[in-house]
Design a protein around this motif. Structure first.
Motif, mmCIF file in Angstrom:
data_model
loop_
_atom_site.group_PDB
_atom_site.id
_atom_site.type_symbol
_atom_site.label_atom_id
_atom_site.label_comp_id
_atom_site.label_asym_id
_atom_site.label_seq_id
_atom_site.Cartn_x
_atom_site.Cartn_y
_atom_site.Cartn_z
ATOM 1 N N LEU A 45 40.034 13.050 40.354
ATOM 2 C CA LEU A 45 41.334 12.781 39.725
ATOM 3 C C LEU A 45 41.466 11.297 39.375
ATOM 4 O O LEU A 45 42.089 10.934 38.374
ATOM 5 N N PHE A 48 39.781 10.819 36.170
ATOM 6 C CA PHE A 48 40.572 11.286 35.032
ATOM 7 C C PHE A 48 41.700 10.323 34.680
ATOM 8 O O PHE A 48 42.154 10.293 33.540
ATOM 9 N N ASN A 52 42.635 9.365 30.986
ATOM 10 C CA ASN A 52 43.878 9.984 30.536
ATOM 11 C C ASN A 52 45.077 9.058 30.631
ATOM 12 O O ASN A 52 45.974 9.136 29.804
ATOM 13 N N ILE A 337 34.389 14.453 30.529
ATOM 14 C CA ILE A 337 35.119 14.183 29.302
ATOM 15 C C ILE A 337 34.361 14.703 28.080
ATOM 16 O O ILE A 337 34.961 15.160 27.122
ATOM 17 N N CYS A 338 33.044 14.654 28.129
ATOM 18 C CA CYS A 338 32.241 15.115 26.989
ATOM 19 C C CYS A 338 31.727 16.535 27.217
ATOM 20 O O CYS A 338 31.161 17.127 26.306
ATOM 21 N N LYS A 339 31.912 17.068 28.419
ATOM 22 C CA LYS A 339 31.308 18.355 28.801
ATOM 23 C C LYS A 339 29.820 18.341 28.462
ATOM 24 O O LYS A 339 29.283 19.271 27.858
ATOM 25 N N GLN A 340 29.187 17.239 28.816
ATOM 26 C CA GLN A 340 27.772 17.072 28.540
ATOM 27 C C GLN A 340 27.067 16.726 29.833
ATOM 28 O O GLN A 340 27.645 16.074 30.704
ATOM 29 N N TRP A 385 30.426 8.195 25.535
ATOM 30 C CA TRP A 385 31.879 8.154 25.365
ATOM 31 C C TRP A 385 32.256 6.831 24.710
ATOM 32 O O TRP A 385 31.987 5.766 25.251
ATOM 33 N N TYR A 398 49.032 4.856 23.904
ATOM 34 C CA TYR A 398 48.245 5.633 24.866
ATOM 35 C C TYR A 398 46.983 6.154 24.203
ATOM 36 O O TYR A 398 46.839 6.064 23.005
ATOM 37 N N PHE B 68 32.655 24.064 24.161
ATOM 38 C CA PHE B 68 33.144 22.684 24.094
ATOM 39 C C PHE B 68 31.983 21.759 23.752
ATOM 40 O O PHE B 68 32.050 20.941 22.835
ATOM 41 N N ARG B 69 30.915 21.932 24.490
ATOM 42 C CA ARG B 69 29.783 21.040 24.333
ATOM 43 C C ARG B 69 29.078 21.245 22.999
ATOM 44 O O ARG B 69 28.745 20.291 22.294
ATOM 45 N N GLU B 72 30.939 19.866 20.259
ATOM 46 C CA GLU B 72 31.260 18.447 20.516
ATOM 47 C C GLU B 72 32.753 18.172 20.358
ATOM 48 O O GLU B 72 33.162 17.279 19.620
ATOM 49 N N HIS B 74 34.889 16.840 22.219
ATOM 50 C CA HIS B 74 35.418 15.524 22.615
ATOM 51 C C HIS B 74 35.415 14.560 21.429
ATOM 52 O O HIS B 74 36.237 13.665 21.363
ATOM 53 N N ARG B 75 34.487 14.758 20.512
ATOM 54 C CA ARG B 75 34.465 13.889 19.330
ATOM 55 C C ARG B 75 35.628 14.207 18.389
ATOM 56 O O ARG B 75 35.937 13.439 17.483
ATOM 57 N N GLN B 79 40.530 16.476 25.194
ATOM 58 C CA GLN B 79 40.356 15.975 26.552
ATOM 59 C C GLN B 79 41.035 16.940 27.499
ATOM 60 O O GLN B 79 42.234 17.176 27.367
ATOM 61 N N ILE B 80 40.301 17.509 28.433
ATOM 62 C CA ILE B 80 40.905 18.398 29.431
ATOM 63 C C ILE B 80 41.021 17.633 30.745
ATOM 64 O O ILE B 80 40.039 17.117 31.255
ATOM 65 N N THR B 81 42.232 17.526 31.261
ATOM 66 C CA THR B 81 42.466 16.794 32.506
ATOM 67 C C THR B 81 42.919 17.786 33.575
ATOM 68 O O THR B 81 43.886 18.511 33.360
ATOM 69 N N PRO B 82 42.225 17.849 34.706
ATOM 70 C CA PRO B 82 42.609 18.844 35.711
ATOM 71 C C PRO B 82 43.924 18.490 36.410
ATOM 72 O O PRO B 82 44.309 17.320 36.458
ATOM 73 N N VAL B 228 37.080 23.851 35.796
ATOM 74 C CA VAL B 228 37.134 22.565 35.135
ATOM 75 C C VAL B 228 36.005 21.763 35.743
ATOM 76 O O VAL B 228 36.027 21.443 36.926
ATOM 77 N N ARG B 239 44.954 17.327 26.717
ATOM 78 C CA ARG B 239 45.733 16.122 26.410
ATOM 79 C C ARG B 239 46.374 16.283 25.043
ATOM 80 O O ARG B 239 45.700 16.584 24.062
ATOM 81 N N ASP B 391 50.001 13.979 31.548
ATOM 82 C CA ASP B 391 49.700 13.664 30.148
ATOM 83 C C ASP B 391 50.732 12.682 29.581
ATOM 84 O O ASP B 391 51.906 13.024 29.444
ATOM 85 N N THR B 393 51.067 11.645 26.619
ATOM 86 C CA THR B 393 51.223 11.717 25.166
ATOM 87 C C THR B 393 52.287 12.700 24.691
ATOM 88 O O THR B 393 52.545 12.802 23.507
#
Lengths: 398, 538
Positions: A45, A48, A52, A337-340, A385, A398, B68-69, B72, B74-75, B79-82, B228, B239, B391, B393
């Protein structure tokens, strides 16, 4: 005479009381003798918060030197491989410095505080080397680690927090800029730098004002998700940003015992930091030669298939038959964040060109049993990233 | 006139995912959307001042990381925040919390029952075992058990092998699990009513069944099988709201050269000589394509948007009887400040959790009784979250967006359309229930969007507003989803495909149906497959 015994336990940063008050996990490690939190409530967290909202990290233990004197620019220009004449007062430069053999002693950031006045921050301690390299220059080099308290404030809302802190003109600060502000009657230096690859700032000031700054900062960030973080979160972000860590991606050349275990800037993907057009610098001859004859190693950023982090893995040229071992992983992580599935590694030339595929042997454990998989990995050249907000001036709220 | 390689009807996350993988393979793809905004039920809209709502879906866990991957995302800004934890407020002024930290959760459960605190491990292991079984099939096309094609036989063998892998005892357990009620399932582990109540919510979210109805244990699994970043069962926020999911997939789709048109509702899917020819828009415009893919639910696709004469009677009949009963409503609330919940200690991390306001299995079942009577629950199961605590935003600093998912809420009132005053009364029911536990809540309300299943159908187009595009019951899962014989994304008209959540593996913002359908289409067109395989956990 009175005999003085040095501190036997871990040192405490001036921010320690605030960290301790937030600490729920009680897991700390030592960083250059200071006690430093791994994580305070949950490493994930906290990570994140960097991506975030806004995360705060105490970087007081980082080794810092003040370099002053009429020859300071010439000295620093001679010390590092990049052209420091291009770094005006109010700017910060990432740099590496080498020994005579062109092997990297360390990397760090150099803050051009005011005309002719610099701060050098490094991963390791180097006063002996810095002094030795000062022959022929009229400069003063002072170790000031304990004299400067420092906080990193990183994440998308960090700009809003800086504004709330009352830092006028911060909106015009570009990445790698620095400015001085008044903070409750004393001076605070703020730079737009960090180790996370995200929008972020670093705050530097005298230790006596540390707690006041912390309190003002958290008040300013109250509505912007401000969160203290430990080293786990930072390390995760560091790998995503593709930054190097000493003792992970390279060993300081003056601390390697075995031959061939150090690296040149070229072998760390830092060609862009080596400027042969500038006057003489430490390691120049050796680096010119290496440039001509080729390097032995190459640092690679790898995008690995699957979702199992490639910690401590070997890297191969081919997946099967005659699979040649060409290197190893130095840092690995699943990037939330990139799921990579990302990693940094060191491979032998000529392997590992951008766009190449290499193979990584990943070991992983599920319910006691171990398995392994040969995973294909693509060599990429950009940081994993690099959000647009990192480069934006003025940054968004933000 | 131009003929597209493929037209995708609907820009929900599945339609866009499907379109993106087709475009990635080099097809010339057009995605048409009836609304002037994209996203379907993955949508963020600005309806009041500086607030952004996740109007429909509101949390994210099932979205396949492989997708997701591969795209791509994220590009393209995703953004997924738990977030962590769960709270159930008790009528007696106490609360029961479940925390992100497992040891803290253990202590909290032990406060109610030491037995249940221990039992949780066994419950969790058994549930995870079922998750592990199902998860491998999310990014696979269900096999047709009546077909003798090598591909189907291969897939059936895989399914059989995974099943046998569980061992004899657990095979029995699995069969029971897939058909039992969530209440019975929880009774096998726990003795405390409030702990069972807190866990049972996942068994009824989005479904027109009660906690005692057979099949709800599976629905619970459906909410647990997500993750997640490897934290199985964890949920997160997108997000910027759930619209970020659709927007990012649309970004990927357009990046591959795809074309997106809003304000382009489809009147009819045009069929000629048993083969799909294209679509006719409500504007009268006709667009031709070799392939048409419907992201709409199966009922809307075949009953509303096709000529009956183009379909076989038996298929038509089965679609007509497909269960897609609306049962969920939603309140999206703009708040002037953060409401307080006096039951919670100051600074409690449970403020970040999802909150619930009914505390007994009895009340859970009663909530369902109201739905059967053709009205909304007078004491509903509410899944409430304040995403803006995480979040930054979605609302101005210090202000908040509150998302309240409400179970149960019928698609019609006593068989007719909702009246405005009924919608208001439904909203008031929910607000009153929350206000019982938060005295300052009502005074902080700036704006409320109330959504009944009827509103979901009117705006998004989902039949009866069923959030999963059809019930997740055993008779409508795997090779029976949406209807037997048509689980492999192909409609009974050549060139027509389905990619919405009416198909395997169902709803929940997984994007798996869209991806699976793309793989089948690319196979039929003899194109290179662009759809990723399951990461796998073993």
């Amino acid at each position: 005479m009175s005999v003085q015994q040095v501190d036997q336990g871990r040192l405490q940063s001036p921010f320690y009381p605030r960290y301790k008050a937030l600490d729920r996990l009680d897991t700390w490690h030592t960083w250059k003798g200071y006690t430093s939190a791994d994580a305070l409530f949950d490493g994930e967290l906290e990570y994140f918060a960097i991506r975030n909202s806004c995360a705060v990290f105490d970087l007081t233990p980082m080794t810092k030197y003040r370099i002053t004197g009429p020859d300071s620019l010439d000295y620093i220009d001679r010390l590092v491989t990049r052209d420091m004449r291009k770094i005006a007062a109010g700017r910060v430069a990432y740099a590496v410095w080498c020994n005579d053999q062109g092997q990297v002693i360390d990397d760090g950031t150099i803050f051009h505080l005011r005309d002719g006045e610099y701060r050098l921050c490094s991963q390791e301690r180097h006063l002996a080397w810095l002094t030795a390299a000062a022959i022929g220059f009229n400069v003063t080099i002072k170790e000031e680690t304990a004299d400067i308290a420092a906080l990193a404030v990183q994440g998308p809302t960090s700009y809003s927090v800086m504004k709330n802190l009352g830092l006028k003109g911060i909106e015009n600060m570009k990445p790698f800029g620095l400015m001085h502000f008044d903070f409750q009657g004393s001076e605070i230096m703020v730079s737009r730098t960090g180790f996370t690859g995200d929008l972020g700032y670093e705050l530097w000031l005298e230790p006596g004002k540390a707690l006041d700054l912390w309190d003002a900062l958290f008040e300013a960030g109250k509505l912007h998700g401000i969160t203290a973080m430990g080293t786990h979160a930072l390390e995760q972000a560091r790998i995503e940003a593709g930054y190097l860590a000493a003792y992970e991606e390279f060993l300081p050349a003056d601390e390697t015992i075995r031959t061939g275990r150090s690296r040149s800037p070229f072998e760390l993907g830092l060609d862009w930091l080596v400027d042969f057009k500038k006057p003489n610098f430490n390691g120049r001859r050796a680096l010119a030669e290496e440039k001509l004859n080729g390097s032995t190693w190459r640092l690679v950023k790898l995008d690995i298939e699957g979702n199992k982090p490639a910690h401590h893995s070997y890297v191969y040229a081919k997946p099967r038959k005659n699979k040649k071992e060409i290197g190893f992983i130095t840092s690995a992580a699943w990037s939330p964040i990139c799921k990579q599935n990302i990693a940094l590694g060191s491979v032998r030339m000529p392997h590992g060109k951008v766009g190449d595929s290499v193979w990584v042997e990943v070991y992983y454990q599920r319910e006691m049993h171990w398995s392994k998989v040969m995973a294909e990995a693509k060599v990429v050249d950009k940081p994993f990233w690099f959000p647009p907000r990192r480069g934006a001036t003025p940054p968004g709220p933000y | 006139m131009k003929t597209y390689d493929a037209i995708v009807i609907g820009s929900g996350h599945n339609g866009l995912t499907n379109a993106a993988f087709l475009a990635k393979a080099g097809l010339d793809v057009l995605c048409v959307e009836k609304n002037d905004y994209i996203g379907g039920a993955s949508v963020s809209r600005n309806l009041h001042k500086d607030w952004i709502y996740s109007n429909c879906s509101y949390v994210c866990s099932l979205l396949r990381p492989e997708i997701f991957r591969s795209l791509e995302l994220h590009r393209h800004g995703l953004q997924i925040t738990p977030y962590g934890g769960s709270t159930t407020f008790l009528e007696n002024g106490d609360y029961y919390g479940s925390y992100w930290d497992a040891e803290v959760s253990y202590r909290e459960r032990a406060r109610f029952s030491k037995h249940d605190a221990d039992a949780y491990n066994r419950y969790s292991t058994d549930t995870m075992r079922q998750c592990r079984f199902i998860r491998d099939f999310l990014l696979r096309t269900p096999p047709d058990p009546t077909s003798f094609k090598p591909k189907d036989i291969r897939e059936l063998i895989l399914l059989g092998r995974k099943f046998m892998d569980m061992g004899e005892d657990r095979m029995y357990e699995t069969i029971r699990f897939w058909t039992m009620s969530v209440a019975e399932y929880l009774d096998e582990y726990f003795e405390t009513d409030v702990i069972k109540t807190a866990l049972s919510g996942s068994g009824i979210i989005g479904t027109a069944l009660g906690i005692h109805s057979p099949g709800t244990a599976y629905v619970l699994l459906h909410h647990y099988m997500g993750e997640v970043d490897g934290n199985a069962g964890a949920w997160g926020f997108a997000r910027g709201g759930m619209g970020a999911v659709a927007k990012s997939i649309a970004g990927a789709f357009q990046g591959y050269g795809g074309e997106l048109r809003t304000d382009a509702g489809v009147e009819k899917i045009v069929v000629k000589n048993g083969k799909v020819k294209g679509v006719a828009l409500t504007s009268g415009e006709e667009i031709d394509a070799r392939v048409v893919v419907s992201n709409m639910d199966v009922k809307r696709t075949f009953i509303n948007c096709m000529d009956e004469s183009d379909l076989d009677p038996e298929f038509y009949h089965r679609v007509k009887n497909f269960k897609s009963r609306g049962s969920s409503g939603k309140l999206n609330i703009a708040l002037n400040g953060l409401p307080t919940f006096p039951a919670l200690p100051k600074g409690s991390s449970l403020m970040f959790s999802d909150m619930h306001f009914i505390d007994s299995m009895e009340r859970m079942e009663r909530a369902y009784d109201d739905w059967k009577d053709g009205t909304w629950s007078k004491d509903p199961y509410v899944d409430m979250l304040i995403p803006t605590l995480v979040d930054p935003t979605m609302a101005p600093p210090g202000k908040h967006f509150m998302s309240c998912f409400v179970q149960y809420c019928p698609p019609q009132i006593e068989g007719r359309r909702w009246k405005d005053e009924e919608r208001e009364a439904f909203g008031k029911t929910v607000i009153d229930q929350i206000a019982k536990h938060s005295p300052d809540f009502k005074s902080l309300i700036e704006h409320v969007e109330i959504r009944t299943p009827q509103d979901i159908e009117d705006q998004i187009g989902i039949t009866e507003g069923n959030i999963f595009h059809g019930e997740l019951t055993m008779d409508q899962l795997l090779f029976n989803r949406p209807v037997p014989g048509y689980a492999q994304y192909r409609a009974p008209v050549a060139g027509l495909y389905m990619c919405g959540s009416s198909t395997h593996p169902g709803g929940g913002v997984m994007a798996a149906p869209g991806a699976n359908a793309a793989r089948e289409i690319l196979f039929d067109l003899n194109r290179h497959n662009t759809v990723p395989e399951n990461f796998g956990d073993d």
